[in-house]
Each structure stands twice: as C-alpha cells, then as structure tokens.
Write a protein that holds these residues in place. Sequence first.
Motif, PDB file in Angstrom:
ATOM      1  N   GLU A  11      -6.265  -9.705   0.756  1.00  0.00           N
ATOM      2  CA  GLU A  11      -5.244  -9.068  -0.078  1.00  0.00           C
ATOM      3  C   GLU A  11      -4.998  -7.629   0.378  1.00  0.00           C
ATOM      4  OE1 GLU A  11      -6.282  -9.329  -4.155  1.00  0.00           O
ATOM      5  OE2 GLU A  11      -6.208 -11.533  -4.234  1.00  0.00           O
ATOM      6  N   GLU A  12      -6.060  -6.925   0.702  1.00  0.00           N
ATOM      7  CA  GLU A  12      -5.877  -5.555   1.177  1.00  0.00           C
ATOM      8  C   GLU A  12      -5.093  -5.530   2.484  1.00  0.00           C
ATOM      9  OE1 GLU A  12      -9.759  -3.956   1.498  1.00  0.00           O
ATOM     10  OE2 GLU A  12     -10.160  -3.944  -0.680  1.00  0.00           O
ATOM     11  N   ARG A  48      -3.020  -7.830   3.508  1.00  0.00           N
ATOM     12  CA  ARG A  48      -1.660  -8.242   3.189  1.00  0.00           C
ATOM     13  C   ARG A  48      -0.842  -7.064   2.658  1.00  0.00           C
ATOM     14  NH1 ARG A  48       0.001 -11.193  -1.332  1.00  0.00           N
ATOM     15  NH2 ARG A  48      -1.236  -9.645  -2.494  1.00  0.00           N
ATOM     16  N   ASP A  49      -1.417  -6.312   1.746  1.00  0.00           N
ATOM     17  CA  ASP A  49      -0.695  -5.163   1.178  1.00  0.00           C
ATOM     18  C   ASP A  49      -0.348  -4.142   2.257  1.00  0.00           C
ATOM     19  OD1 ASP A  49      -0.914  -6.380  -1.255  1.00  0.00           O
ATOM     20  OD2 ASP A  49      -2.607  -5.156  -1.956  1.00  0.00           O
ATOM     21  N   GLU A  50      -1.257  -3.935   3.200  1.00  0.00           N
ATOM     22  CA  GLU A  50      -0.970  -2.985   4.277  1.00  0.00           C
ATOM     23  C   GLU A  50       0.172  -3.487   5.160  1.00  0.00           C
ATOM     24  OE1 GLU A  50      -4.533  -2.335   6.428  1.00  0.00           O
ATOM     25  OE2 GLU A  50      -5.574  -1.311   4.780  1.00  0.00           O
ATOM     26  N   THR A  93       3.499  -3.236   3.313  1.00  0.00           N
ATOM     27  CA  THR A  93       3.930  -1.836   3.261  1.00  0.00           C
ATOM     28  C   THR A  93       4.519  -1.391   4.586  1.00  0.00           C
ATOM     29  OG1 THR A  93       2.228  -1.348   1.605  1.00  0.00           O
ATOM     30  CG2 THR A  93       3.164   0.514   2.797  1.00  0.00           C
ATOM     31  N   LYS A 150       3.085  -8.975  -4.103  1.00  0.00           N
ATOM     32  CA  LYS A 150       3.516  -7.586  -4.223  1.00  0.00           C
ATOM     33  C   LYS A 150       4.331  -7.156  -3.004  1.00  0.00           C
ATOM     34  CE  LYS A 150       1.554  -2.925  -4.599  1.00  0.00           C
ATOM     35  NZ  LYS A 150       0.290  -2.157  -4.650  1.00  0.00           N
ATOM     36  N   GLY A 151       5.467  -6.557  -3.245  1.00  0.00           N
ATOM     37  CA  GLY A 151       6.287  -6.003  -2.180  1.00  0.00           C
ATOM     38  C   GLY A 151       7.340  -6.937  -1.622  1.00  0.00           C
TER      39      GLY A 151
END
Length: 458
Positions: free
Chosen positions: A307-308, A310-312, A315, A344-345
């Motif tokens: 998840e971390e 993926r978020d990076e 972004t 998210k995003g």
Amino acid sequence: MSDLATLVEVGGPVAALGGGAAYARANHPAVYWSAVGLPVSTLRLMTSYGSVMEACGLTVAPSRLRVLAVKATTRREVRPVPPRRGVIRPTSTGLRLRLRLAPGQEPADVAASAERLRHAWGVHAVYVTTVKPGVVELRLVGYDVLRQVRMPRRLDSPFLTVPVALREDATPFLRDYRAVPHQLTLGATLSGKSMYVRHLISGLARQAVALVGIDCKRGVELAPFASRLSAFATDQEEAAELLPVLVKEMEDRYDLIKARQGIAPDIPDEEITSDIWGLPESERPVPVVLFVDEVAELFLTATKKDEERRDEMVTQLIRLAQLGRAAGIYLEVCGQRFGAELGKGATMLRAQLTGRVCHRVNDEASAKMALGDIAPEAVHAACAIAPDRPGLAVAGDTSGGWSRIRTPYLSLGAAADVCRESAHMVPDVPALKRFRPDMPVRPVEAPSPAVQPHPVTD
C-alpha cells in the motif's frame, strides 16, 4: 411469344446488373458509392434542395425587394428562401457543400435537421460544422465508413501527432500530444484497445521521441516493442523504481526552463518561455511518452508495504500528469476499469487525463468512468458498441465534444517490425539508460554459397 422473348433477353442483363450492385453495396461499399450512390445522391440533392429545406424548416421569408422583383418579372408564387448553396464537392466517401445561412438562422438549426437531410438525400449520415459566422459545411457520408476502415492515403502528421483511427464522418482521428497531452484509454478484453496502442507506438516510433513502457502483466503487451523503448518496467517493483526517475527528469527540465527564463536583462522577451517548446532546438530535451498498460495493476496491493508503494507510485503519476506537459512528458494510461474503487488517488489522476477513448466495456459503470464526467451523452454510445466490431470506440475530451472512431487492423508483427526498424532512433536520455530493455542481437545469417554450374555432358 416474340415480346416475351424480348423481355427475357432484356431482363437477364438488368437482373445481373442489379445483383452486381447489391453485391457491391454489401461487400464493397466504396465501389458502390462511387459508381451508383454518388450520382444518385447528387441528383436528389440538386433537384429537391429547395423543397427539402422548406420541409425541414430551414427557409426564411423573402425580403421585400425580392418579393417586388418576382412580382414585377413573373406571376409565380413567392416562396420562402432557403440557405444559399455552394458548389457540391464529391469525395471518395460522400459529398461536401457549404451553405450560407439566411438572416436569423444559426448552425444549430441545420444540425437539428441532419437526420431529415440524411433520409431525404439517401446517404448514411450528415454532419454539420461551422466554417465561419454565417457559413456551415455539410459533410454527407455515403456509407458506413467504420465497417471497413480505410485511412486516407495522404495525411499530414506533424511532430507528436499520430493518425490512429477513422472518425464516423470519414475524417482521420489524430492523437495530438501537443493539444491533448494526457489520455485515458479504456476497453474490455478483445475490444481493440491493444490495436489502438499498436498504432500509437508504431506512429511515434518513427519520430524523435523517447518511449517509456510500464506493463505490469510481465510485459506481455509491450514486450514486442521493447527494441524502440527507452525504458521498460514489467512489474510493480520496477515501476516503483522508474517513476521517481521520470519525476526527477521532469524536475531537471523545469530547472532548465527556469535557467533559460533567467532573469538576466539581456534576454529578449520572445526567448522567455514556460515550457520546453520555447527553448532553442539545440537545448530542447527530447519529448517522453509514457505508456501505462493495465493501470489497475499499479493499484493492487496485498500487504501494508504494498500500500505504501502504491501510494508513492500514484502520487508520482499524478505529479507527472499535473506538471509533465510543460516538461514534454506525456501519459497514455490504458486499462479495463478506472475509478474510485481502485484506491486512493485514482479519481484525482483521472481528472488530469484530458483525452478519453472508451472501447467496448462490460458494464455502464466503466463507460461512465471514462466519459461520464466530460460528455454524459457519450456514455450510451459507448455502451452500444457491439462485440463483433473490435476497434470501435468513443473518443472525447474535456471540451465536451465526442465522436465514434475505429482503429484499422494492424498486426502485432507489423507493429513490432516498425519498432525494430526504428531502434536506431532511440534517443539518448541518460536518466533512463539503466531501464533500457536488453534486446538480444539477431544472428546474422550467412549468405548461402553460390551454386556452381555443372558442365553439360551427354
């Protein structure tokens, strides 16, 4: 008996001619249009123009001067005045003519009557475009050009522009990265989405552009084009390493632009720029087009660590979409579904993708993801695409305009050959060198020895 024999003799060729016309209309519509449809529709248009315009409500009352002139010279009835018709120009797919609108008319009046004009003149479709104030152009299409797609032979393709499909009005659909920098392409399996990407890559392969691919399906979709790619990531781990490098490259280009803008007083105003296209050609970095195949794979996670990551990555994609245009970095995002349920995003990234192309999808929600926020009426057109027409899609952009397009057939081998032939055009981008795919060198086949002639003997 003699009369019956004559009818039989005459009827045979007529029946053969009618059967040939029916066969050509079903299997070779372009030939049928040139031989039969074009003269018949032209004759209908010329003989019924005034009455059709009056029936469609596209006429206005004549001026007083016209009424006086008609009454003074003739005794016929003074009829309403239709728009003034220009010269009829035949094309390989239909007809084109311009109309000068009468006072009080607007282009929307003609567009509202397009379906009536289609039936009155016996053509497949009628499209109305505004040429200048008071003048519109009617484009009459004689047959369904999307059934058997044939791209125009002569196409002017400027830099960073690729003719990728044909519109339903018989005009080419151009993917212009300067005008529409980022695009989202959706489509279910076997909908023709891969064919669309093939045309894009083969068209860009012949241009001075750096092509970057992210294909988290182990590279099965983009691997045939690896010889022309400047960087290639085949899973999430490699994509997580590649995207920060692209963001850093974008930031370096902004530093270059900023330095060129420089606040030095000796720089003329015309040399101050806010993107790479204002830089001198000798200093301008090469454009980069990033292809992301099956974008949902970037959003899938299994652990907290995923998840971390993926978020990076999301972004970084959002930053590229927001700021990449001025740095000459463009996104081509493809997938089967793309919406808020990815995580998210996702919605924020989609909002930055100006162009939208929606092939056949499995549900209405997928069509709404692609087109619902820019052209709600295009959602129904996307849902109506039949499975037996691969390559058919609905293209739109944030201006609200949309149209049906279809990509012509291009085999995977032909597209891969174009990339191999253009491998020498891979630009030198130092930041991407370590991501360049290793391509095995094809062994050079030794020429076969010449056959030695044998002496002729008895």
